[in-house]
Design a protein around this motif. Structure first.
Motif, PDB file in Angstrom:
ATOM      1  N   LEU A 168       0.842  -1.200   0.000  1.00 40.12           N
ATOM      2  CA  LEU A 168       0.000   0.000   0.000  1.00 40.12           C
ATOM      3  C   LEU A 168       0.879   1.253   0.000  1.00 40.12           C
ATOM      4  N   ASN A 169       1.935   1.231   0.779  1.00 45.58           N
ATOM      5  CA  ASN A 169       2.833   2.398   0.800  1.00 45.58           C
ATOM      6  C   ASN A 169       3.429   2.661  -0.565  1.00 45.58           C
ATOM      7  N   SER A 170       3.768   1.589  -1.247  1.00 51.56           N
ATOM      8  CA  SER A 170       4.332   1.744  -2.571  1.00 51.56           C
ATOM      9  C   SER A 170       3.281   2.335  -3.536  1.00 51.56           C
ATOM     10  N   ILE A 171       2.038   1.883  -3.400  1.00 58.39           N
ATOM     11  CA  ILE A 171       0.963   2.449  -4.238  1.00 58.39           C
ATOM     12  C   ILE A 171       0.777   3.927  -3.903  1.00 58.39           C
ATOM     13  N   LYS A 172       0.807   4.232  -2.609  1.00 58.79           N
ATOM     14  CA  LYS A 172       0.637   5.630  -2.207  1.00 58.79           C
ATOM     15  C   LYS A 172       1.715   6.497  -2.852  1.00 58.79           C
ATOM     16  N   SER A 173       2.964   6.021  -2.806  1.00 61.27           N
ATOM     17  CA  SER A 173       4.046   6.818  -3.400  1.00 61.27           C
ATOM     18  C   SER A 173       3.788   7.038  -4.887  1.00 61.27           C
ATOM     19  N   THR A 174       3.370   5.965  -5.566  1.00 61.04           N
ATOM     20  CA  THR A 174       3.075   6.088  -6.994  1.00 61.04           C
ATOM     21  C   THR A 174       1.977   7.117  -7.222  1.00 61.04           C
ATOM     22  N   LEU A 175       0.921   7.000  -6.407  1.00 58.90           N
ATOM     23  CA  LEU A 175      -0.218   7.897  -6.622  1.00 58.90           C
ATOM     24  C   LEU A 175       0.118   9.339  -6.287  1.00 58.90           C
ATOM     25  N   ILE A 176       0.931   9.512  -5.267  1.00 60.20           N
ATOM     26  CA  ILE A 176       1.302  10.881  -4.885  1.00 60.20           C
ATOM     27  C   ILE A 176       1.979  11.563  -6.073  1.00 60.20           C
ATOM     28  N   GLU A 177       2.839  10.826  -6.747  1.00 57.88           N
ATOM     29  CA  GLU A 177       3.501  11.404  -7.928  1.00 57.88           C
ATOM     30  C   GLU A 177       2.472  11.763  -9.006  1.00 57.88           C
ATOM     31  N   LYS A 178       1.514  10.880  -9.196  1.00 62.25           N
ATOM     32  CA  LYS A 178       0.483  11.156 -10.224  1.00 62.25           C
ATOM     33  C   LYS A 178      -0.354  12.359  -9.814  1.00 62.25           C
ATOM     34  N   SER A 369       0.105  15.200  13.402  1.00 64.70           N
ATOM     35  CA  SER A 369       0.032  13.943  12.665  1.00 64.70           C
ATOM     36  C   SER A 369      -0.236  14.141  11.180  1.00 64.70           C
ATOM     37  N   ILE A 370       0.453  13.382  10.410  1.00 64.22           N
ATOM     38  CA  ILE A 370       0.223  13.420   8.983  1.00 64.22           C
ATOM     39  C   ILE A 370       0.137  11.975   8.531  1.00 64.22           C
ATOM     40  N   GLU A 371      -0.827  11.667   7.701  1.00 64.72           N
ATOM     41  CA  GLU A 371      -0.947  10.295   7.222  1.00 64.72           C
ATOM     42  C   GLU A 371       0.090  10.060   6.151  1.00 64.72           C
ATOM     43  N   GLY A 372       0.237   8.842   5.765  1.00 64.04           N
ATOM     44  CA  GLY A 372       1.090   8.554   4.629  1.00 64.04           C
ATOM     45  C   GLY A 372       2.457   8.163   5.096  1.00 64.04           C
ATOM     46  N   ASP A 373       3.395   8.242   4.193  1.00 65.63           N
ATOM     47  CA  ASP A 373       4.661   7.692   4.550  1.00 65.63           C
ATOM     48  C   ASP A 373       5.615   8.773   4.984  1.00 65.63           C
ATOM     49  N   LEU A 374       6.445   8.544   5.738  1.00 68.08           N
ATOM     50  CA  LEU A 374       7.868   8.563   5.733  1.00 68.08           C
ATOM     51  C   LEU A 374       8.638   9.856   5.659  1.00 68.08           C
TER      52      LEU A 374
END
Ligand code: ATP
Ligand code: MG
Length: 587
Positions: A168-178, A369-374
């Motif tokens: 899911l984190n990897s998908i989030k990173s992909t989507l954030i870029e999009k 707090s911030i959701e998402g990654d890293l």
């Protein structure tokens, strides 16, 4: 060895594996298709981090029945006809192999309609035992693609899928870029029916950024557009100089909306901001290059992560100048609170006012707090060292009885004569002990807790019976740690003293401590403070100035340091009597 001709079923799976290696690559390809189809809304539903199911619905152009039936075949694309078209189009896709590859490794169903009037029906294409069938369906204009059973026919690949949280984190990173490169598209992302993030597609980068990295106190992000010439323009978004990170992860470059690996980008960008930002600090920069496709080749990497520029030097200069002008403008406009010719004094002042006692003195207060990654907000490691060093009292302020510094042996052991004794003092050990003691005192005086601007994820490689107990202990001393699936943990807050350090060191030590299959006597806080002190202290072999040596000797005698925090001796001594015995002057 005999050469075999691979049959199609084998090589198509090999080729598909180059494009589709995890759920995030499916999401990337399907979202790219929706973008190319001029979608204004893209809805992404995942099950189990995309491992069990991915469903993407858009309101784009849709497909006719004929196109739908062609879309999953090999080398079918509506985006190019000849090879030369690659050099004139700006679409995300053009190879005509994404849907085919996805179909090769999963079960695909596509529903689409290209009519908004409803006069032409929609169609659903599905596969039963790899046999394709199309049925009429009532649906809105746009396309919905549903992916199930990823790698059902490639068990070896399936084994390499990570935990649902990691995928899911990897998908989030992909989507954030999009999301960041398509600010006019509204994205909605759900995982297991829970909202992951949603953006409104109103074209505002700042809003999009804080929709994915949720934060009650968003920091400033300034936009800037730079027109290099008719074929090249750059739009960039950057944080102000008070906000910086300990990684370059938030420096991302896109070319014609595609995030790319560009080896010279960091150097060009940092040359651009080096006059305005202290060395070692990484501001956030999202930089979008809009370039005439004729000036680059995008067809050199299956995942299109790389591009080749016709003239790299022009791009380098354009990036550097764009970043330079952007930072210089924001400084001039007073956003950073200094004037354009006052940077150096501002930085010096900033470093010297760093105060371990007050929370985050060099970053904005109250990051919640911030959701998402890293993201790890950078708490300048260098600044900490400078402030730590400036806390070492100068010799003339101290009052110990006289000593005579003889010199340094082996660039490590300071040799001192005092009160009829010779002392050999380990320069690293004495400073390490001193820094540790100060950090510990500060922690005890100010056991404050910082909510992280962006929580970080810790992924353990091993587990043990003590983990739950350790998490309870950590939560007692100011951490806020949530357990996710698959040995991963989200850290949302931590003691202020640790937050003031380089977060990657804290992460590394935390990981080691949690992975140990025992609970040691030493507390985690001590463990982290010791490691941090060890890194900040002068090292064995460092050559020190006479003043630095003198300060360390003062500290050694004043604080009566005997052992370093690891337990090793800091010094040994020889009395004059024993010394003289070696010369048989005494018995
Ligand atoms: N969401 C969509 N809406 C409309 N048409 C679509 C959609 N997804 C795919 N298509 C059509 O299916 C074709 C094949 O898609 P596919 O992703 O396999 O290839 P591509 O996008 O052309 O190239 P690439 O392999 O580089 O992605 C596309 O060219 C497009 O015409
Ligand atoms: Mg595509």
């Amino acid at each position: 060895m005999k050469i075999n001709i691979l049959d199609e079923a084998v090589y198509s799976k090999i080729a598909a594996g180059e494009i589709i290696d995890k759920p995030a690559s499916i999401v990337r390809e399907l979202v790219d298709n929706s973008i190319d189809a001029h979608a204004t809304k893209i809805d992404i539903r995942l099950k189990n981090g995309g491992i069990n199911q991915i469903t993407i619905t858009d309101d784009g152009d849709g497909m006719s029945k004929d196109d739908l039936e062609l879309s999953t075949l090999k080398h079918t694309t509506s985006k190019i006809k000849t090879i030369d078209d690659i050099y004139t189009i700006k679409s995300m896709g053009f190879r005509g192999e994404a849907l085919y590859s996805i179909k090769t490794v999963s079960i695909v169903t596509i529903t689409t309609s290209n009519s908004s009037s409803g006069t032409t029906p929609g169609y659903t294409l599905s596969f039963v035992d790899t046999i394709q069938k199309t049925e009429e369906t009532a649906c809105n204009k746009g396309t919905k693609i549903d992916i199930k059973d990823l790698f059902y026919n490639l068990p070896a690949r399936k084994k390499f899928l990570k935990s649902s949280t990691t995928e899911l984190n990897s998908i989030k990173s992909t989507l954030i870029e999009k999301i960041f490169s398509n600010l006019h598209i509204a994205f909605t992302v759900y995982n297991d029916d829970k909202l992951v993030f949603r953006t409104n597609g109103n074209g505002n980068f700042h809003e999009a950024f804080f929709s994915v990295y949720k934060n009650e106190n968003p920091f400033e992000i300034s936009p800037f557009t730079y027109q290099y010439n008719d074929s090249l323009s750059i739009t960039l978004y950057h944080s102000e100089k008070e906000i910086f990170f300990n990684t370059k992860k938030y420096q991302v470059v896109f070319v014609n909306k595609r995030p790319i690996n560009c080896p010279f980008f960091y150097s060009a960008a940092s040359n651009g901001y080096s006059d305005y930002i202290s060395p070692g600090r990484n501001p956030l920069i999202y930089l979008f290059i809009d370039i005439d496709p004729q000036l680059l080749d995008v067809n050199i990497h299956p995942a299109k992560r790389e591009v080749k520029f016709y003239d790299q030097q022009i791009i380098y200069n354009a990036i550097m100048n764009a970043v330079k002008t952007a930072f210089s403008n924001s400084v001039k406009s007073g956003i950073t609170g200094t004037t354009s010719n006052d940077y150096s004094s501002f930085f010096i002042k900033e470093n010297h006012t760093v105060d371990y006692g007050s929370k985050n003195s060099f970053i904005p207060k109250q990051h919640n707090s911030i959701e998402g990654d890293l993201l790890d907000l950078y708490h300048s490691h260098k600044s900490s060292i400078i402030s730590e060093r400036s806390n070492i009292p100068f010799a003339h302020e101290m009052s110990v009885s006289d000593f005579k510094i003889i010199g340094t042996l082996f660039s490590t052991y300071i040799t001192v004569e005092k009160d009829n004794k010779v002392y050999f003092i380990d320069q690293h050990a004495v400073e390490e002990s001193h820094i540790f003691k100060k950090k510990k005192e500060l922690f005890e005086k100010n056991p404050g807790i910082d909510n992280l601007l962006i929580p970080f994820i810790l992924e353990l490689d091993t587990t043990n019976d003590f983990i739950n107990k350790k998490i309870v202990l950590l939560n007692e001393v100011g951490f806020s740690i949530e357990e996710n699936e698959g040995n991963t943990y989200t850290i949302r807050s931590l003691p202020s003293i640790l937050n003031a350090m380089n977060i990657s060191i804290v992460k590394q030590i935390l990981k080691e401590w949690l992975e140990e299959s025992e609970i040691s006597d030493r507390t985690i806080i001590d463990g982290i403070l010791i490691k941090a002190s060890c890194r900040e202290a002068v090292k064995k072999g460092d050559s020190l100035s006479p003043l630095e040596i003198r300060n360390l000797v003062e500290i050694f005698f004043n604080e009566e340091i005997t052992n370093c925090p690891h337990g090793r001796p800091v010094f040994f001594e020889i009395s004059k009597d024993n010394f003289e015995k070696n010369f048989q002057r005494k018995k």
